[in-house]
Design a protein around this motif. Sequence first.
Motif, mmCIF file in Angstrom:
data_model
loop_
_atom_site.group_PDB
_atom_site.id
_atom_site.type_symbol
_atom_site.label_atom_id
_atom_site.label_comp_id
_atom_site.label_asym_id
_atom_site.label_seq_id
_atom_site.Cartn_x
_atom_site.Cartn_y
_atom_site.Cartn_z
ATOM 1 N N UNK A 1 25.536 -21.713 -33.961
ATOM 2 C CA UNK A 1 26.496 -21.011 -33.099
ATOM 3 C C UNK A 1 26.193 -19.521 -33.050
ATOM 4 N N UNK A 2 25.864 -18.945 -34.192
ATOM 5 C CA UNK A 2 25.516 -17.523 -34.232
ATOM 6 C C UNK A 2 24.241 -17.248 -33.439
ATOM 7 N N UNK A 3 23.292 -18.177 -33.506
ATOM 8 C CA UNK A 3 22.047 -18.002 -32.752
ATOM 9 C C UNK A 3 22.311 -18.032 -31.256
ATOM 10 N N UNK A 4 23.153 -18.990 -30.822
ATOM 11 C CA UNK A 4 23.499 -19.066 -29.400
ATOM 12 C C UNK A 4 24.231 -17.814 -28.946
ATOM 13 N N UNK A 5 25.176 -17.344 -29.768
ATOM 14 C CA UNK A 5 25.911 -16.122 -29.434
ATOM 15 C C UNK A 5 24.965 -14.926 -29.340
ATOM 16 N N UNK A 6 23.995 -14.872 -30.245
ATOM 17 C CA UNK A 6 23.027 -13.774 -30.200
ATOM 18 C C UNK A 6 22.199 -13.788 -28.934
ATOM 19 N N UNK A 7 21.744 -14.982 -28.540
ATOM 20 C CA UNK A 7 20.972 -15.102 -27.304
ATOM 21 C C UNK A 7 21.802 -14.694 -26.091
ATOM 22 N N UNK A 8 23.080 -15.082 -26.078
ATOM 23 C CA UNK A 8 23.945 -14.721 -24.951
ATOM 24 C C UNK A 8 24.128 -13.206 -24.875
ATOM 25 N N UNK A 9 24.355 -12.584 -26.029
ATOM 26 C CA UNK A 9 24.552 -11.135 -26.057
ATOM 27 C C UNK A 9 23.310 -10.403 -25.566
ATOM 28 N N UNK A 10 22.133 -10.925 -25.891
ATOM 29 C CA UNK A 10 20.888 -10.256 -25.480
ATOM 30 C C UNK A 10 20.520 -10.522 -24.029
ATOM 31 N N UNK A 11 20.747 -11.761 -23.570
ATOM 32 C CA UNK A 11 20.227 -12.160 -22.269
ATOM 33 C C UNK A 11 21.165 -11.811 -21.121
ATOM 34 N N UNK A 12 22.474 -11.990 -21.306
ATOM 35 C CA UNK A 12 23.416 -11.775 -20.206
ATOM 36 C C UNK A 12 23.346 -10.363 -19.629
#
Length: 261
Positions: A10-21
């Motif tokens: 979940x933290x990895x997905x949240x990190x990707x969202x924060x970086x990519x969006x």
Amino acid sequence: MKTSRPVAASLAVAGYIIMIVPILFVVATAFTGGRTLRFPPEGFSLRWFEAALNYDPFVSALLSSLQLALIATVLALLIGVPVTLAIHRGKSLVEGLFLSPLIVPELVVGLALYQQLMIGLRLDNFPVLLIGHTVLMLPYAVRVTGASLALADPGIEEAARGLGASPLRAFFTVTLPLLRPGIFSAGLLSFVTSFNNVPLSLLLQSRDFRTLPVTMLDYVQQSYDPMVAATSTIILAGTVVIAVIAERTVGFARIFGGINR
């Protein structure tokens, strides 16, 4: 597909969202037909890409950034490859010295270079800026090249020496081909990092030599149109192309797998 570490996933997905969006927002804004940076975009247009490619300060700064990044990358590799060989032979003190720029903040490095070289020795901006970028690129050159060497069989060079090859010939015919994937990856990574550097370039640049990221930063402070978003999208596309070429040519997973060894 279930995972045994749901919190980490979940933290990895949240990190990707924060970086990519945020990046997606910038890319979408670059294609707007409006005159200001707004989301959602007002229509669809390529006008800001044309404006960015025809804006002389950006074009001049692009050439300066390419020149600086290319020279700094070459110098970092020329220094980093011998250092990698020294580290591989057990000189750990050398490794700590050349990896230290990863720990020291870039502004501290820039301020030290400014005080000692530009004020103390009265050197021009470009040589000092080049020294600073080379110093910052050394850890990438040493670490990535070292990862490539860690994946190689150390007995190959010894076998070449045992068959009568001189140290110099063994290096060029055996060791250097083994290091080639790491040198290639380290060169690409160093080039992209140097090209996108802001803190050091902002502190050490002059009016006659300005890098593209710093020029873009100055432009944002004076104007709020989407031309910077278009320029950022072009840089992003170029970085993605370089990453794809590196992955197809060398394979980042193969190279960086040796870092933990």
